[in-house]
Design a protein around this motif. Structure first.
Motif, PDB file in Angstrom:
ATOM      1  N   UNK A 273       0.829  -1.212   0.000  1.00 14.92           N
ATOM      2  CA  UNK A 273       0.000   0.000   0.000  1.00 14.92           C
ATOM      3  C   UNK A 273       0.860   1.258   0.000  1.00 14.92           C
ATOM      4  N   UNK A 274       1.996   1.220   0.698  1.00 16.46           N
ATOM      5  CA  UNK A 274       2.870   2.391   0.747  1.00 16.46           C
ATOM      6  C   UNK A 274       3.478   2.694  -0.614  1.00 16.46           C
ATOM      7  N   UNK A 275       3.826   1.665  -1.374  1.00 17.44           N
ATOM      8  CA  UNK A 275       4.387   1.898  -2.702  1.00 17.44           C
ATOM      9  C   UNK A 275       3.370   2.568  -3.619  1.00 17.44           C
ATOM     10  N   UNK A 276       2.100   2.188  -3.491  1.00 18.72           N
ATOM     11  CA  UNK A 276       1.069   2.802  -4.323  1.00 18.72           C
ATOM     12  C   UNK A 276       0.821   4.254  -3.940  1.00 18.72           C
ATOM     13  N   UNK A 277       1.078   4.591  -2.677  1.00 16.71           N
ATOM     14  CA  UNK A 277       0.836   5.953  -2.207  1.00 16.71           C
ATOM     15  C   UNK A 277       2.134   6.677  -1.875  1.00 16.71           C
ATOM     16  N   UNK A 278       3.225   6.312  -2.536  1.00 17.09           N
ATOM     17  CA  UNK A 278       4.520   6.943  -2.259  1.00 17.09           C
ATOM     18  C   UNK A 278       4.449   8.433  -2.598  1.00 17.09           C
ATOM     19  N   UNK A 279       4.800   9.323  -1.661  1.00 11.79           N
ATOM     20  CA  UNK A 279       4.666  10.770  -1.918  1.00 11.79           C
ATOM     21  C   UNK A 279       5.436  11.259  -3.135  1.00 11.79           C
ATOM     22  N   UNK A 280       6.637  10.743  -3.362  1.00 14.15           N
ATOM     23  CA  UNK A 280       7.408  11.204  -4.508  1.00 14.15           C
ATOM     24  C   UNK A 280       6.748  10.802  -5.822  1.00 14.15           C
ATOM     25  N   UNK A 281       6.203   9.583  -5.870  1.00 13.83           N
ATOM     26  CA  UNK A 281       5.518   9.151  -7.082  1.00 13.83           C
ATOM     27  C   UNK A 281       4.224   9.931  -7.290  1.00 13.83           C
ATOM     28  N   UNK A 282       3.513  10.190  -6.205  1.00 15.32           N
ATOM     29  CA  UNK A 282       2.273  10.961  -6.324  1.00 15.32           C
ATOM     30  C   UNK A 282       2.581  12.375  -6.810  1.00 15.32           C
ATOM     31  N   UNK A 283       3.659  12.969  -6.301  1.00 19.48           N
ATOM     32  CA  UNK A 283       4.025  14.318  -6.739  1.00 19.48           C
ATOM     33  C   UNK A 283       4.318  14.349  -8.229  1.00 19.48           C
ATOM     34  N   UNK A 284       5.057  13.367  -8.728  1.00 16.76           N
ATOM     35  CA  UNK A 284       5.357  13.333 -10.159  1.00 16.76           C
ATOM     36  C   UNK A 284       4.108  13.010 -10.977  1.00 16.76           C
ATOM     37  N   UNK A 285       3.245  12.152 -10.445  1.00 15.38           N
ATOM     38  CA  UNK A 285       2.003  11.841 -11.147  1.00 15.38           C
ATOM     39  C   UNK A 285       1.125  13.086 -11.267  1.00 15.38           C
ATOM     40  N   UNK A 286       1.064  13.860 -10.186  1.00 14.49           N
ATOM     41  CA  UNK A 286       0.290  15.105 -10.229  1.00 14.49           C
ATOM     42  C   UNK A 286       0.930  16.118 -11.173  1.00 14.49           C
ATOM     43  N   UNK A 287       2.254  16.140 -11.220  1.00 19.83           N
ATOM     44  CA  UNK A 287       2.936  17.032 -12.147  1.00 19.83           C
ATOM     45  C   UNK A 287       2.609  16.666 -13.594  1.00 19.83           C
ATOM     46  N   UNK A 288       2.590  15.373 -13.895  1.00 16.38           N
ATOM     47  CA  UNK A 288       2.211  14.936 -15.238  1.00 16.38           C
ATOM     48  C   UNK A 288       0.757  15.267 -15.539  1.00 16.38           C
ATOM     49  N   UNK A 289      -0.108  15.160 -14.523  1.00 17.65           N
ATOM     50  CA  UNK A 289      -1.511  15.498 -14.720  1.00 17.65           C
ATOM     51  C   UNK A 289      -1.681  16.982 -15.039  1.00 17.65           C
ATOM     52  N   UNK A 290      -0.933  17.829 -14.345  1.00 16.61           N
ATOM     53  CA  UNK A 290      -0.979  19.267 -14.633  1.00 16.61           C
ATOM     54  C   UNK A 290      -0.527  19.536 -16.064  1.00 16.61           C
ATOM     55  N   UNK A 291       0.525  18.864 -16.496  1.00 17.57           N
ATOM     56  CA  UNK A 291       1.012  19.072 -17.867  1.00 17.57           C
ATOM     57  C   UNK A 291      -0.034  18.637 -18.885  1.00 17.57           C
ATOM     58  N   UNK A 292      -0.713  17.513 -18.629  1.00 14.35           N
ATOM     59  CA  UNK A 292      -1.752  17.064 -19.559  1.00 14.35           C
ATOM     60  C   UNK A 292      -2.919  18.035 -19.594  1.00 14.35           C
ATOM     61  N   UNK A 293      -3.353  18.499 -18.425  1.00 12.94           N
ATOM     62  CA  UNK A 293      -4.469  19.446 -18.384  1.00 12.94           C
ATOM     63  C   UNK A 293      -4.094  20.766 -19.051  1.00 12.94           C
ATOM     64  N   UNK A 294      -2.840  21.169 -18.900  1.00 13.06           N
ATOM     65  CA  UNK A 294      -2.390  22.386 -19.562  1.00 13.06           C
ATOM     66  C   UNK A 294      -2.429  22.235 -21.075  1.00 13.06           C
ATOM     67  N   UNK A 295      -2.010  21.061 -21.562  1.00 13.70           N
ATOM     68  CA  UNK A 295      -2.064  20.818 -23.002  1.00 13.70           C
ATOM     69  C   UNK A 295      -3.510  20.793 -23.504  1.00 13.70           C
ATOM     70  N   UNK A 296      -4.422  20.202 -22.740  1.00 14.57           N
ATOM     71  CA  UNK A 296      -5.831  20.186 -23.134  1.00 14.57           C
ATOM     72  C   UNK A 296      -6.395  21.602 -23.207  1.00 14.57           C
TER      73      UNK A 296
END
Length: 467
Positions: A273-296
């Motif tokens: 469960x900790x690997x799925x909710x790792x803060x560093x991975x979540x931060x990068x995932x959110x960063x990628x989400x922001x980039x996708x939303x910006x492109x949209x």
């Protein structure tokens, strides 16, 4: 006097440092000379027993307090409230009916400075910037993604702070353990030197033996001085992170906590469960989400926002004529951006691709770090078990040699060698114990877990300062 009190205070605190085993009981040379008789029974040596020893308050609780104290000083924590306000403002702006705030226009026209025929014209209007098709919904999604990215950055920064505090914490505990072992060695060396001095005066030993014993004492004193300097350096390094003036043990080194229980080893479900909710991975995932939303969003912003204007006009042609009232509705539609729009879209798509690739690479790195941390923990556990066994055997041998030396059956060089071996074994056992506990802490850090008792909510930040 203060240094002596500090030394023995640390010795007392180190009584339970190796939680889970009890230190072996030894007999000093002075006690052996005073109490051992030819018909005395064999020396009883206590073998380390798991679960024995002192159990002070949990280390996890103390470490959590240090992490919270260090986090309160971090720039990310101090700016977190303002970032929350910014995120709310972006979401609120996306919920408005207009793309930008409305604009009011006022104008007046007169022939007072030329013909003076009494012509007048007054105009008042309001301009409403309009959303482009689907721009409002995509702006709202981008605002939500940016708010999540802010929270992800805060959680990742909190985890990095916990890693720094953990490293400094274990360095300090290691330095304290080294000092405790050095003090124990000095105590034993002083007792042995006093015993040898008495036996030299009695003619049982040669003067060279006394010199060897005094040399061993001087070496132990040098080790104590070196360990005290290392402990002070580690304490200052930890204090620089956590602002020691806010902690109960800041005023006096004697009050520093030690011998605390380690962090709990995460179970397999907790690790998954900790690997799925790792803060560093979540931060990068959110960063990628922001980039996708910006492109949209950039894909629909093909031009500047159109503008709807509503104006009312009141005018007259000359003096004596009645004012006429009129209403004007205007729609302003800019031309497309062309290459400028294409540049924005291409830049946003490049950022999205880069963030996605970075997330995938970071995911592989984090999983490799977790696997390496598990291997280090297993190795440290095996080393501690071997070191504990070696310490028990060395302590038993030391007790036998102490008895033999008191009865004159062992020479001083052999006694000094056995003392050194026993001290090395004890020092290695304490170091292995700390390395094992530090490996648990490193495993939890690699899995993205904070110390038990620390706030795990990324949105939990220090109270906002009053203005």
């Amino acid at each position: 006097m203060q240094r002596t009190m500090f030394r023995w205070g640390v010795l007392g605190a180190l009584a339970g440092l190796a939680a889970g085993w009890a230190p072996a009981q030894t007999v000093s040379g002075r006690d052996a000379a005073a109490t051992v008789a030819p018909d005395a029974p064999a020396v009883q040596v206590q073998v380390p027993v798991p679960g024995a020893g002192l159990r002070p308050p949990g280390q996890g609780v103390e470490l959590a307090r240090l992490v919270e104290a260090a986090w309160a000083l971090q720039p990310e924590a101090l700016a977190a409230h303002e970032r929350v306000r910014a995120g709310r403002a972006r979401r609120e702006a996306a919920s408005h009916w207009t793309a930008e705030p409305p604009a009011v226009s006022l104008s007046a026209k007169s022939d007072r400075f030329n013909g003076r025929d009494g012509a007048r014209e007054y105009e008042a209007g309001v301009a409403l910037p309009l959303w482009l098709p689907d721009e409002r919904a995509r702006t709202a999604r981008l605002a939500e993604a940016e708010e999540g990215a802010d929270q992800g950055r805060v959680a990742a920064a909190r985890l990095r702070t916990a890693g720094q505090v953990r490293e400094a914490w274990w360095q300090w505990l290691r330095a304290q353990a080294v000092l405790g072992q050095a003090l124990e060695r000095l105590k034993s060396a002083e007792a042995l030197a006093a015993d040898v001095a008495r036996r030299v005066q009695a003619g049982d030993l040669a003067l060279v033996d006394r010199h060897q014993a005094d040399g061993a004492t001087a070496s132990a004193q040098a080790s104590v001085a070196e360990a005290e300097g290392a402990l002070e350096g580690a304490r200052l390094a930890l204090g620089a992170l956590v602002a020691t003036e806010g902690l109960p043990w800041a005023a006096s080194p004697e009050a520093l906590p030690c011998g605390c229980a380690p962090e709990p080893v995460p179970t397999a479900p907790e690790a998954a469960a900790a690997m799925d909710a790792h803060p560093e991975l979540i931060a990068l995932r959110q960063k990628a989400e922001v980039a996708r939303r910006t492109a949209e969003l950039a894909s629909v912003q093909v031009r500047a926002n159109p503008e709807l204007a509503l104006l009312t006009t009141r005018d007259r042609s000359g003096r004596g004529e009645a004012y006429q009232q009129s209403v004007t509705v205007a729609l302003r539609i800019p031309f497309g951006g062309g290459s400028r729009h294409e540049a924005r879209v291409a830049s946003a798509l490049a950022d999205a691709a880069e963030a996605e690739a970075q997330w995938e690479r970071e995911q592989a790195r984090v999983r490799a770090q977790a696997a390496a941390a598990r291997a280090r923990h297993a190795a440290a556990q095996a080393q501690w078990e071997a070191a504990r066994k070696r310490e028990a055997l060395a302590a038993a041998t030391r007790g036998f040699v102490q008895k033999s030396f008191a009865l004159g059956g062992t020479d001083l060089p052999t006694r000094l060698r056995i003392e050194q071996e026993a001290a090395d074994a004890a020092r290695e056992a304490v170091r292995a114990r700390l390395d094992r506990d530090a490996a648990v802490s490193g495993l939890r850090q690699a899995l993205g877990l904070l110390p038990p008792g620390a706030q795990a909510d990324a949105a939990a930040v220090p109270a906002a300062p009053s203005h």
